[in-house]
Design an enzyme around this catalytic site. Structure first.
Site, short mmCIF file in Angstrom:
data_model
loop_
_atom_site.label_atom_id
_atom_site.label_comp_id
_atom_site.label_asym_id
_atom_site.label_seq_id
_atom_site.Cartn_x
_atom_site.Cartn_y
_atom_site.Cartn_z
N GLU A 157 -16.96 12.48 3.03
CA GLU A 157 -16.88 12.81 4.45
C GLU A 157 -15.44 12.84 4.97
O GLU A 157 -15.21 13.09 6.15
CB GLU A 157 -17.73 11.84 5.28
CG GLU A 157 -17.26 10.40 5.25
CD GLU A 157 -17.85 9.58 4.12
OE1 GLU A 157 -18.03 8.37 4.33
OE2 GLU A 157 -18.14 10.10 3.02
N PRO A 175 -14.82 5.53 6.75
CA PRO A 175 -13.70 5.55 5.79
C PRO A 175 -12.34 5.37 6.48
O PRO A 175 -11.46 4.69 5.94
CB PRO A 175 -13.81 6.91 5.13
CG PRO A 175 -15.25 7.27 5.26
CD PRO A 175 -15.66 6.71 6.59
N LEU A 183 -11.55 11.35 5.88
CA LEU A 183 -11.09 10.17 6.62
C LEU A 183 -11.65 10.22 8.04
O LEU A 183 -10.93 10.46 9.01
CB LEU A 183 -9.56 10.12 6.64
CG LEU A 183 -8.92 9.52 5.41
CD1 LEU A 183 -7.41 9.66 5.45
CD2 LEU A 183 -9.30 8.07 5.25
N HIS A 184 -12.93 10.00 8.15
CA HIS A 184 -13.61 10.00 9.44
C HIS A 184 -14.40 8.72 9.59
O HIS A 184 -14.94 8.19 8.61
CB HIS A 184 -14.56 11.21 9.55
CG HIS A 184 -13.82 12.50 9.44
ND1 HIS A 184 -13.05 13.01 10.45
CD2 HIS A 184 -13.69 13.37 8.41
CE1 HIS A 184 -12.51 14.14 10.06
NE2 HIS A 184 -12.87 14.39 8.82
N ALA A 185 -14.51 8.21 10.80
CA ALA A 185 -15.32 7.04 11.15
C ALA A 185 -15.15 5.87 10.18
O ALA A 185 -14.10 5.25 10.13
CB ALA A 185 -16.77 7.43 11.33
#
Length: 93
Positions: free
Chosen positions: A12, A18, A14-16
């Site tokens: 996914e 991670p 580098l979002h939320a």
């Protein structure tokens, strides 16, 4: 200046979650670190908003840099975290 180029291992990107894992690890590294997309402007790796603002996708290359003493070891750990999509900062590389 120490530098590591790695591909984002989290599917996914580098979002939320991670990004949160990465920012905590960058803060815990004990040295100032910047992160950038390849060819982009570097931002503070310890800033959640800055890291989210990169919009780094899974598989995309990022560049980690630091000019502090002890930067090589810190960047090695952060590079491993990002490239392998780990859940926490590795103690040893």
């Amino acid at each position: 200046m120490a530098e590591r180029r790695v591909n984002v291992g989290w599917a996914e990107g580098l979002h939320a979650r991670p990004a949160s894992i990465f920012v905590r690890a960058a803060t815990a590294a004990g040295v100032p670190v910047t992160i950038a997309k390849a060819g982009g402007d570097p931002v503070n790796a310890a800033s959640m908003l800055a890291v989210l603002g990169l919009g780094a996708q899974g598989g995309e290359e990022i560049v980690l840099t630091s000019d502090a003493e002890g930067a090589d070891a810190a960047l090695d750990r952060l590079a491993k975290l990002v490239s392998e999509g780990l859940e926490e900062l590795p103690e040893t590389v």
